[in-house]
Design a protein around this motif. Sequence first.
Motif, PDB file in Angstrom:
ATOM      1  N   ASN A   1     -27.915  -9.601  60.006  1.00  0.00           N
ATOM      2  CA  ASN A   1     -29.109 -10.520  60.053  1.00  0.00           C
ATOM      3  C   ASN A   1     -29.838  -9.609  61.153  1.00  0.00           C
ATOM      4  O   ASN A   1     -30.987  -9.489  61.177  1.00  0.00           O
ATOM      5  CB  ASN A   1     -28.191 -11.087  61.118  1.00  0.00           C
TER       6      ASN A   1
ATOM      7  N   ARG B   1     -32.535  -7.240  58.813  1.00  0.00           N
ATOM      8  CA  ARG B   1     -33.119  -9.015  58.188  1.00  0.00           C
ATOM      9  C   ARG B   1     -34.155  -8.863  58.777  1.00  0.00           C
ATOM     10  O   ARG B   1     -35.319  -9.435  58.557  1.00  0.00           O
ATOM     11  CB  ARG B   1     -32.582 -10.237  57.580  1.00  0.00           C
TER      12      ARG B   1
ATOM     13  N   ALA C   1     -32.580  -4.712  53.406  1.00  0.00           N
ATOM     14  CA  ALA C   1     -32.847  -5.826  54.436  1.00  0.00           C
ATOM     15  C   ALA C   1     -33.342  -7.088  53.127  1.00  0.00           C
ATOM     16  O   ALA C   1     -34.521  -7.314  52.348  1.00  0.00           O
ATOM     17  CB  ALA C   1     -34.184  -5.593  55.122  1.00  0.00           C
ATOM     18  N   SER C   2     -31.891  -7.384  52.275  1.00  0.00           N
ATOM     19  CA  SER C   2     -31.904  -8.502  51.828  1.00  0.00           C
ATOM     20  C   SER C   2     -31.134  -9.534  51.476  1.00  0.00           C
ATOM     21  O   SER C   2     -30.162  -9.028  52.021  1.00  0.00           O
ATOM     22  CB  SER C   2     -31.829  -8.086  49.922  1.00  0.00           C
ATOM     23  N   ALA C   3     -30.879 -10.450  51.560  1.00  0.00           N
ATOM     24  CA  ALA C   3     -30.218 -12.128  52.094  1.00  0.00           C
ATOM     25  C   ALA C   3     -29.456 -11.002  51.185  1.00  0.00           C
ATOM     26  O   ALA C   3     -28.790 -10.639  49.922  1.00  0.00           O
ATOM     27  CB  ALA C   3     -30.798 -13.324  50.961  1.00  0.00           C
TER      28      ALA C   3
END
Length: 464
Positions: free
Chosen positions: A289, A292, A309-311
Amino acid sequence: MVPGWICFSYSTTGTQVYAYVLNLIMAPGYLQAVAQTQQWRHPLGTWSLVRRGLCRSGSWHWAPGRGMAARLGPRRQHLPLLKRRGVLLLKLTAVTLAVLLFCEFLVYYLVIFRCNWPEVKPPTDSDGGQGTPEPVLRAMFLADTHLLGALRGHWLDKLRREWQMERAFQTALWLLQPEVAFILGDVFDEGKWSSPQAWADDVARFRRMFRHPPHVQLRAVAGNHDISFHYEMNTYKIKRFERVFNPERLFSWKGINFVMVNSMALEGDGCTICSGEEAELLEISHRLNCSREQERRPRGCADGQRLPASAPVLLQHFPLYRRSDTNCSGEDAAPPNEKDIPFRERYDVLSREASQKLLWWFRPRLVLSGHTHSACEVLHGASVLEVSVPSFSWRNRNNPSFIMGSLTPTEYALTKCYLPCEDTVLITYCVAVGTLVLLTLLHVGLLTSPLRFGWNLLRKFKTT
């Protein structure tokens, strides 16, 4: 007249006289003239009258037939028999080798060759056009290999199914060239109770079957057959599994985050192992988190904790909670008589509470799971897709398969690659055995050829 041949005029009287002369010369009382067929019968064989141009017109001579040749030359008699047997053996060997080559090697190449990596949609820029292409990670996802141990399964069952998985995996590596392969639990069938020596033997077989080049990574999450269900799980079994497979819960490559979950430790009853697992997952969730939320830079996020920074992509053995497989479809979905059977929480699927925690903590863009041995696609919420991967082994299903994924930090595309069906291979072997039996019967004369049989049948109906 040529020396060595006795010629005579073809007439009834001449034949009788000639028979009388031969009786005096060869063996009196053993020759019998048959004027209609021009043959002489003798205990040593058949003597045939053959027209020869060397005799004068209208005359005949005699020559020894097959029976006499058999008596006079036994070696020459055996040569055709040996030749026929050699041809039969050559045909049987050729058919056997061809069938073995096809069923044990070529069929995997023919089937997996049809699989192709899915194409990922290129990203869009702020103006709505195509942005800079992102690096694509090619990943294989397979589940429930269930390598048999020392206690369960017949030796032939073990040999057959392990050879199938080895050939399928090695062929896929050679043809598809993946960068990473994930096994979604139940790598072993008897890991939950195997002794240290049996575990070492199983691991050695696994490493031989699923060998891979150094540039390809192989990672696995634990299944209930690897470390037992919650009530039988202990630290020793977990550590033993993690010594073979990387114990990291978070794996990042090419800007893509993978989170690997121990499904058996999400009971939520506060046990030592469960508490440790949840604490570790919470820490990973916090790090993801923070990465992101780059623009707002939330409080408590250090630069050293920054991740792509990726789900994330969630990998686990138990599926997230769903009532049953009623809404699952496809040729490798659960059988119709099993689709409506309700799933048991913490046994067939995760509990509602554990599923909601994982979705809330990680906000994943994709979830992949195993355990059910059948395929299913479920949409959780509005956008989180979960794919249940079928078993990779013939022991669990007739048509095993695996998932091929092309992933970027922002997009993904999945497709399914089917392996050869077990019944196809068995039918091929049955047809081959029938062909071998037919060839053998034809060569030994116990079965007439189909053409001769049909011709005789037509003649029979024609005469009647």
